[in-house]
Design a protein around this motif. Structure first.
Motif, PDB file in Angstrom:
ATOM      1  N   THR A  41      50.900  51.825  49.893  1.00  0.00           N
ATOM      2  CA  THR A  41      50.132  53.581  49.964  1.00  0.00           C
ATOM      3  C   THR A  41      51.141  54.066  50.277  1.00  0.00           C
ATOM      4  OG1 THR A  41      49.307  52.819  52.481  1.00  0.00           O
ATOM      5  CG2 THR A  41      47.631  53.001  50.793  1.00  0.00           C
ATOM      6  N   ASN A  42      52.425  53.591  51.081  1.00  0.00           N
ATOM      7  CA  ASN A  42      53.488  54.176  51.836  1.00  0.00           C
ATOM      8  C   ASN A  42      54.111  55.157  50.245  1.00  0.00           C
ATOM      9  OD1 ASN A  42      52.512  54.763  54.476  1.00  0.00           O
ATOM     10  ND2 ASN A  42      53.718  52.826  54.583  1.00  0.00           N
ATOM     11  N   THR A  43      54.371  53.121  49.456  1.00  0.00           N
ATOM     12  CA  THR A  43      54.679  53.696  47.888  1.00  0.00           C
ATOM     13  C   THR A  43      54.023  55.192  47.488  1.00  0.00           C
ATOM     14  OG1 THR A  43      56.410  51.607  48.436  1.00  0.00           O
ATOM     15  CG2 THR A  43      55.927  52.947  46.311  1.00  0.00           C
ATOM     16  N   GLN A  44      53.193  54.924  47.143  1.00  0.00           N
ATOM     17  CA  GLN A  44      52.616  55.364  46.724  1.00  0.00           C
ATOM     18  C   GLN A  44      52.608  57.275  47.199  1.00  0.00           C
ATOM     19  OE1 GLN A  44      48.593  54.127  46.271  1.00  0.00           O
ATOM     20  NE2 GLN A  44      48.172  53.823  44.305  1.00  0.00           N
ATOM     21  N   GLY A  45      52.300  57.124  48.546  1.00  0.00           N
ATOM     22  CA  GLY A  45      52.532  58.493  48.901  1.00  0.00           C
ATOM     23  C   GLY A  45      53.933  59.316  48.665  1.00  0.00           C
ATOM     24  N   GLY A  46      54.249  58.765  48.988  1.00  0.00           N
ATOM     25  CA  GLY A  46      56.147  58.557  48.614  1.00  0.00           C
ATOM     26  C   GLY A  46      56.492  59.468  46.939  1.00  0.00           C
ATOM     27  N   GLY A  47      55.789  58.420  46.199  1.00  0.00           N
ATOM     28  CA  GLY A  47      56.032  59.118  45.024  1.00  0.00           C
ATOM     29  C   GLY A  47      54.958  59.984  44.653  1.00  0.00           C
ATOM     30  N   ALA A  84      54.237  62.658  46.298  1.00  0.00           N
ATOM     31  CA  ALA A  84      55.578  64.035  47.106  1.00  0.00           C
ATOM     32  C   ALA A  84      56.609  64.508  46.152  1.00  0.00           C
ATOM     33  CB  ALA A  84      55.566  63.712  48.267  1.00  0.00           C
ATOM     34  N   TYR A  85      56.795  63.240  45.758  1.00  0.00           N
ATOM     35  CA  TYR A  85      58.248  63.460  44.926  1.00  0.00           C
ATOM     36  C   TYR A  85      58.113  64.189  43.507  1.00  0.00           C
ATOM     37  CZ  TYR A  85      62.159  62.788  42.305  1.00  0.00           C
ATOM     38  OH  TYR A  85      63.131  62.905  40.939  1.00  0.00           O
ATOM     39  N   LEU A  86      56.680  63.822  42.774  1.00  0.00           N
ATOM     40  CA  LEU A  86      56.417  64.405  41.784  1.00  0.00           C
ATOM     41  C   LEU A  86      56.146  65.514  42.162  1.00  0.00           C
ATOM     42  CD1 LEU A  86      56.158  63.333  39.086  1.00  0.00           C
ATOM     43  CD2 LEU A  86      53.635  63.155  39.912  1.00  0.00           C
ATOM     44  N   ILE A  87      54.821  66.116  43.404  1.00  0.00           N
ATOM     45  CA  ILE A  87      55.152  67.646  43.285  1.00  0.00           C
ATOM     46  C   ILE A  87      56.005  68.577  43.824  1.00  0.00           C
ATOM     47  CG2 ILE A  87      53.983  68.703  45.436  1.00  0.00           C
ATOM     48  CD1 ILE A  87      51.531  66.567  45.275  1.00  0.00           C
ATOM     49  N   TYR A  88      57.401  67.912  44.286  1.00  0.00           N
ATOM     50  CA  TYR A  88      58.300  68.592  45.285  1.00  0.00           C
ATOM     51  C   TYR A  88      58.989  68.702  43.821  1.00  0.00           C
ATOM     52  CZ  TYR A  88      63.084  69.773  46.766  1.00  0.00           C
ATOM     53  OH  TYR A  88      64.169  69.565  46.925  1.00  0.00           O
ATOM     54  N   HIS A  89      59.473  68.415  42.717  1.00  0.00           N
ATOM     55  CA  HIS A  89      59.467  68.009  41.034  1.00  0.00           C
ATOM     56  C   HIS A  89      58.735  69.047  40.668  1.00  0.00           C
ATOM     57  CE1 HIS A  89      62.648  66.974  38.188  1.00  0.00           C
ATOM     58  NE2 HIS A  89      61.483  67.020  37.264  1.00  0.00           N
ATOM     59  N   ILE A  90      57.221  69.635  40.783  1.00  0.00           N
ATOM     60  CA  ILE A  90      56.679  69.886  40.016  1.00  0.00           C
ATOM     61  C   ILE A  90      56.983  71.269  40.740  1.00  0.00           C
ATOM     62  CG2 ILE A  90      54.814  70.874  39.377  1.00  0.00           C
ATOM     63  CD1 ILE A  90      54.039  67.704  38.856  1.00  0.00           C
ATOM     64  N   MET A 144      62.366  52.957  53.605  1.00  0.00           N
ATOM     65  CA  MET A 144      62.202  52.650  54.686  1.00  0.00           C
ATOM     66  C   MET A 144      61.017  51.958  55.082  1.00  0.00           C
ATOM     67  SD  MET A 144      62.767  55.035  57.008  1.00  0.00           S
ATOM     68  CE  MET A 144      62.150  55.917  58.096  1.00  0.00           C
ATOM     69  N   SER A 145      59.907  51.971  53.755  1.00  0.00           N
ATOM     70  CA  SER A 145      58.574  51.686  54.438  1.00  0.00           C
ATOM     71  C   SER A 145      58.522  50.175  55.041  1.00  0.00           C
ATOM     72  CB  SER A 145      56.869  51.624  53.780  1.00  0.00           C
ATOM     73  OG  SER A 145      56.416  51.026  54.024  1.00  0.00           O
ATOM     74  N   LEU A 146      59.600  49.253  54.004  1.00  0.00           N
ATOM     75  CA  LEU A 146      59.788  48.222  53.758  1.00  0.00           C
ATOM     76  C   LEU A 146      60.228  47.915  55.228  1.00  0.00           C
ATOM     77  CD1 LEU A 146      59.700  45.224  52.825  1.00  0.00           C
ATOM     78  CD2 LEU A 146      61.946  46.011  51.311  1.00  0.00           C
ATOM     79  N   SER A 147      61.287  48.357  55.355  1.00  0.00           N
ATOM     80  CA  SER A 147      62.165  48.360  56.649  1.00  0.00           C
ATOM     81  C   SER A 147      61.386  48.730  57.997  1.00  0.00           C
ATOM     82  CB  SER A 147      63.324  48.492  56.922  1.00  0.00           C
ATOM     83  OG  SER A 147      62.850  50.826  57.025  1.00  0.00           O
ATOM     84  N   ILE A 148      60.689  49.148  58.245  1.00  0.00           N
ATOM     85  CA  ILE A 148      59.669  49.725  58.926  1.00  0.00           C
ATOM     86  C   ILE A 148      58.589  47.831  58.906  1.00  0.00           C
ATOM     87  CG2 ILE A 148      57.987  50.478  59.624  1.00  0.00           C
ATOM     88  CD1 ILE A 148      58.941  53.186  59.209  1.00  0.00           C
ATOM     89  N   GLU A 149      58.089  47.943  58.022  1.00  0.00           N
ATOM     90  CA  GLU A 149      57.383  46.583  57.968  1.00  0.00           C
ATOM     91  C   GLU A 149      58.098  45.400  58.225  1.00  0.00           C
ATOM     92  OE1 GLU A 149      53.984  46.833  57.586  1.00  0.00           O
ATOM     93  OE2 GLU A 149      53.672  48.406  57.219  1.00  0.00           O
ATOM     94  N   CYS A 150      58.834  44.706  57.800  1.00  0.00           N
ATOM     95  CA  CYS A 150      60.009  43.808  58.570  1.00  0.00           C
ATOM     96  C   CYS A 150      59.765  43.555  60.036  1.00  0.00           C
ATOM     97  CB  CYS A 150      60.964  43.851  57.253  1.00  0.00           C
ATOM     98  SG  CYS A 150      60.905  43.277  56.181  1.00  0.00           S
ATOM     99  N   ILE A 151      60.570  45.927  60.868  1.00  0.00           N
ATOM    100  CA  ILE A 151      60.669  45.418  61.227  1.00  0.00           C
ATOM    101  C   ILE A 151      59.503  45.013  62.537  1.00  0.00           C
ATOM    102  CG2 ILE A 151      61.106  46.380  64.103  1.00  0.00           C
ATOM    103  CD1 ILE A 151      62.940  48.243  61.531  1.00  0.00           C
ATOM    104  N   GLN A 152      58.085  44.821  62.263  1.00  0.00           N
ATOM    105  CA  GLN A 152      56.927  44.691  62.874  1.00  0.00           C
ATOM    106  C   GLN A 152      56.512  43.195  62.528  1.00  0.00           C
ATOM    107  OE1 GLN A 152      53.225  47.103  60.588  1.00  0.00           O
ATOM    108  NE2 GLN A 152      53.951  49.352  62.282  1.00  0.00           N
TER     109      GLN A 152
END
Length: 58
Positions: free
Chosen positions: A29-35, A37-43, A1-9
């Motif tokens: 930073t968006n990839t780290q944030g997503g990872g 958030a996923y880790l927190i959700y999974h835990i 998702m983040s990559l597509s937004i950056e490419c559109i920009q």
């Protein structure tokens, strides 16, 4: 998702000179944030599942 937004920009800046900036830091930073958030959700899901199993056994 983040990559597509950056490419559109980047595309918008190349085509229309809208002043958007493609930054690799945003992707990182968006990839780290997503990872994170996923880790927190999974835990959280595991904790909720374990607590519901414990309460059913009692």
């Amino acid at each position: 998702m983040s990559l597509s937004i950056e490419c559109i920009q980047l595309l918008l800046d190349l085509l229309f000179d809208v002043g958007c900036v493609f930054e690799i830091n945003d992707l990182w930073t968006n990839t780290q944030g997503g990872g994170t958030a996923y880790l927190i959700y999974h835990i959280r899901q595991n904790l909720l599942l374990n607590s519901s199993l414990v309460s059913k056994k009692v």
